[in-house]
Motif scaffolding. Structure first.
Motif, mmCIF file in Angstrom:
data_model
loop_
_atom_site.group_PDB
_atom_site.id
_atom_site.type_symbol
_atom_site.label_atom_id
_atom_site.label_comp_id
_atom_site.label_asym_id
_atom_site.label_seq_id
_atom_site.Cartn_x
_atom_site.Cartn_y
_atom_site.Cartn_z
ATOM 1 N N VAL A 143 -12.995 62.150 -21.957
ATOM 2 C CA VAL A 143 -13.765 62.236 -20.705
ATOM 3 C C VAL A 143 -15.209 61.760 -20.864
ATOM 4 O O VAL A 143 -15.939 61.672 -19.872
ATOM 5 N N LYS A 144 -15.606 61.461 -22.082
ATOM 6 C CA LYS A 144 -16.995 61.077 -22.337
ATOM 7 C C LYS A 144 -17.368 59.849 -21.517
ATOM 8 O O LYS A 144 -16.613 58.876 -21.440
ATOM 9 N N GLY A 145 -18.527 59.926 -20.882
ATOM 10 C CA GLY A 145 -18.992 58.820 -20.048
ATOM 11 C C GLY A 145 -18.501 58.885 -18.618
ATOM 12 O O GLY A 145 -18.984 58.144 -17.761
ATOM 13 N N ARG A 146 -17.542 59.754 -18.361
ATOM 14 C CA ARG A 146 -17.016 59.887 -16.987
ATOM 15 C C ARG A 146 -17.313 61.258 -16.396
ATOM 16 O O ARG A 146 -17.460 61.398 -15.184
ATOM 17 N N PHE A 147 -17.360 62.274 -17.234
ATOM 18 C CA PHE A 147 -17.579 63.655 -16.777
ATOM 19 C C PHE A 147 -18.971 64.117 -17.202
ATOM 20 O O PHE A 147 -19.468 63.750 -18.272
ATOM 21 N N THR A 148 -19.595 64.920 -16.360
ATOM 22 C CA THR A 148 -20.856 65.565 -16.724
ATOM 23 C C THR A 148 -20.775 67.044 -16.383
ATOM 24 O O THR A 148 -20.000 67.450 -15.507
ATOM 25 N N ILE A 149 -21.572 67.832 -17.063
ATOM 26 C CA ILE A 149 -21.604 69.278 -16.840
ATOM 27 C C ILE A 149 -23.042 69.659 -16.534
ATOM 28 O O ILE A 149 -23.968 69.181 -17.182
ATOM 29 N N SER A 150 -23.241 70.479 -15.527
ATOM 30 C CA SER A 150 -24.598 70.827 -15.139
ATOM 31 C C SER A 150 -24.607 72.154 -14.407
ATOM 32 O O SER A 150 -23.568 72.630 -13.929
ATOM 33 N N ALA A 151 -25.797 72.730 -14.326
ATOM 34 C CA ALA A 151 -25.969 73.950 -13.537
ATOM 35 C C ALA A 151 -25.695 73.619 -12.080
ATOM 36 O O ALA A 151 -26.086 72.572 -11.573
ATOM 37 N N SER A 152 -25.001 74.529 -11.434
ATOM 38 C CA SER A 152 -24.648 74.317 -10.034
ATOM 39 C C SER A 152 -25.808 74.684 -9.127
ATOM 40 O O SER A 152 -26.733 75.381 -9.524
ATOM 41 N N GLY A 153 -25.733 74.240 -7.893
ATOM 42 C CA GLY A 153 -26.694 74.694 -6.911
ATOM 43 C C GLY A 153 -26.473 76.148 -6.542
ATOM 44 O O GLY A 153 -27.359 76.797 -5.988
ATOM 45 N N VAL A 154 -25.309 76.648 -6.880
ATOM 46 C CA VAL A 154 -24.988 78.067 -6.662
ATOM 47 C C VAL A 154 -25.455 78.869 -7.869
ATOM 48 O O VAL A 154 -25.287 78.432 -9.011
ATOM 49 N N ALA A 155 -26.028 80.025 -7.637
ATOM 50 C CA ALA A 155 -26.527 80.850 -8.737
ATOM 51 C C ALA A 155 -25.406 81.253 -9.679
ATOM 52 O O ALA A 155 -24.296 81.559 -9.249
ATOM 53 N N ASN A 156 -25.719 81.225 -10.972
ATOM 54 C CA ASN A 156 -24.789 81.629 -12.025
ATOM 55 C C ASN A 156 -23.474 80.868 -11.958
ATOM 56 O O ASN A 156 -22.377 81.460 -12.039
ATOM 57 N N ALA A 157 -23.590 79.581 -11.795
ATOM 58 C CA ALA A 157 -22.400 78.734 -11.738
ATOM 59 C C ALA A 157 -22.668 77.430 -12.466
ATOM 60 O O ALA A 157 -23.816 76.995 -12.593
ATOM 61 N N VAL A 158 -21.613 76.827 -12.942
ATOM 62 C CA VAL A 158 -21.695 75.561 -13.669
ATOM 63 C C VAL A 158 -20.706 74.587 -13.038
ATOM 64 O O VAL A 158 -19.565 74.954 -12.746
ATOM 65 N N ASP A 159 -21.160 73.367 -12.834
ATOM 66 C CA ASP A 159 -20.318 72.334 -12.237
ATOM 67 C C ASP A 159 -19.815 71.366 -13.292
ATOM 68 O O ASP A 159 -20.516 71.068 -14.266
ATOM 69 N N LEU A 160 -18.636 70.851 -13.049
ATOM 70 C CA LEU A 160 -18.097 69.739 -13.839
ATOM 71 C C LEU A 160 -17.896 68.579 -12.872
ATOM 72 O O LEU A 160 -17.018 68.623 -12.005
ATOM 73 N N GLN A 161 -18.744 67.581 -13.003
ATOM 74 C CA GLN A 161 -18.637 66.395 -12.153
ATOM 75 C C GLN A 161 -17.702 65.401 -12.842
ATOM 76 O O GLN A 161 -17.973 64.977 -13.970
ATOM 77 N N MET A 162 -16.639 65.024 -12.153
ATOM 78 C CA MET A 162 -15.634 64.141 -12.734
ATOM 79 C C MET A 162 -15.615 62.837 -11.957
ATOM 80 O O MET A 162 -15.336 62.833 -10.754
ATOM 81 N N ASN A 163 -15.920 61.754 -12.635
ATOM 82 C CA ASN A 163 -15.954 60.433 -12.013
ATOM 83 C C ASN A 163 -14.909 59.525 -12.646
ATOM 84 O O ASN A 163 -14.430 59.781 -13.754
ATOM 85 N N ARG A 164 -14.599 58.464 -11.946
ATOM 86 C CA ARG A 164 -13.637 57.459 -12.431
ATOM 87 C C ARG A 164 -12.374 58.141 -12.944
ATOM 88 O O ARG A 164 -11.925 57.883 -14.072
ATOM 89 N N LEU A 165 -11.829 58.979 -12.120
ATOM 90 C CA LEU A 165 -10.660 59.755 -12.512
ATOM 91 C C LEU A 165 -9.447 58.866 -12.720
ATOM 92 O O LEU A 165 -9.268 57.839 -12.039
ATOM 93 N N LYS A 166 -8.627 59.277 -13.680
ATOM 94 C CA LYS A 166 -7.416 58.549 -14.036
ATOM 95 C C LYS A 166 -6.208 59.453 -13.861
ATOM 96 O O LYS A 166 -6.356 60.685 -13.892
ATOM 97 N N PRO A 167 -5.040 58.889 -13.717
ATOM 98 C CA PRO A 167 -3.847 59.739 -13.628
ATOM 99 C C PRO A 167 -3.717 60.695 -14.814
ATOM 100 O O PRO A 167 -3.232 61.815 -14.659
#
Length: 132
Positions: free
Chosen positions: A63-87
Motif C-alpha cells: 500500500v506504500k505510496g497509495r495509502f496515508t494515515i492521519s489524525a481525523s477531523g473527529v476527536a480521538n480518531a485516525v483516518d486511513l486514506q486509500m487512493n488508487r485502489l486495486k481489486p
C-alpha cells in the motif's frame, strides 16, 4: 475500550476511500493505531500504523505510496486514506490499538504493526470492495 472502523464500501479500481477509526476509552496520545485487512482465504495483513511516541508511520509495501494515515477531523480518531485502489485491496479492514514498543525502536514498531502482537484492542471490521 471501543474501536469502531467505518467508511468501507464499493469502489471502482483507481478510486479512493477514507476509513475512519473512532476510539473511546484510550488516549491516542499514548497508543499506536494500526490498520489491518483480511481477504477471504488470506492471512491478516498489517498495512499501516502510526506511533504517537515519535509520530512515525509504517506502511506495507502493498500500500506504500497509495495509502496515508492521519489524525481525523473527529476527536480521538485516525483516518486511513486509500487512493488508487486495486481489486487486490478488497478485504475486511480493521483498526487496532496498543501501546507502542517500550524499546522505542522503529524496527520493533514495524514488527508490532506487521504481526499485530501487542495490539490488544480491536474494532469490528469494515468491508472494502474494489471491482469494476
Amino acid at each position: 475500550v471501543q474501536l469502531q472502523a467505518s467508511g468501507g464500501g464499493s469502489v471502482q479500481p483507481g478510486g479512493s476511500l477514507t476509513l475512519s477509526c473512532v476510539v473511546s476509552g484510550l488516549n491516542l496520545d499514548y497508543y499506536a493505531i494500526g490498520w489491518y485487512r483480511q481477504a477471504p482465504g488470506k492471512e491478516r495483513e498489517g498495512i499501516a500504523c502510526t506511533n504517537p511516541k515519535d509520530s512515525s508511520t509504517y506502511f506495507a509495501d502493498s500500500v506504500k505510496g497509495r495509502f496515508t494515515i492521519s489524525a481525523s477531523g473527529v476527536a480521538n480518531a485516525v483516518d486511513l486514506q486509500m487512493n488508487r485502489l486495486k481489486p487486490g485491496d478488497s478485504a475486511v479492514y480493521y483498526c487496532a490499538a496498543g501501546l507502542p514498543p517500550y524499546s522505542g525502536s522503529y524496527s520493533d514498531f514495524v514488527s508490532q504493526c506487521r504481526n499485530g502482537l501487542g495490539m490488544y484492542n480491536w474494532g469490528r471490521g469494515t468491508q472494502v470492495t474494489v471491482s469494476s
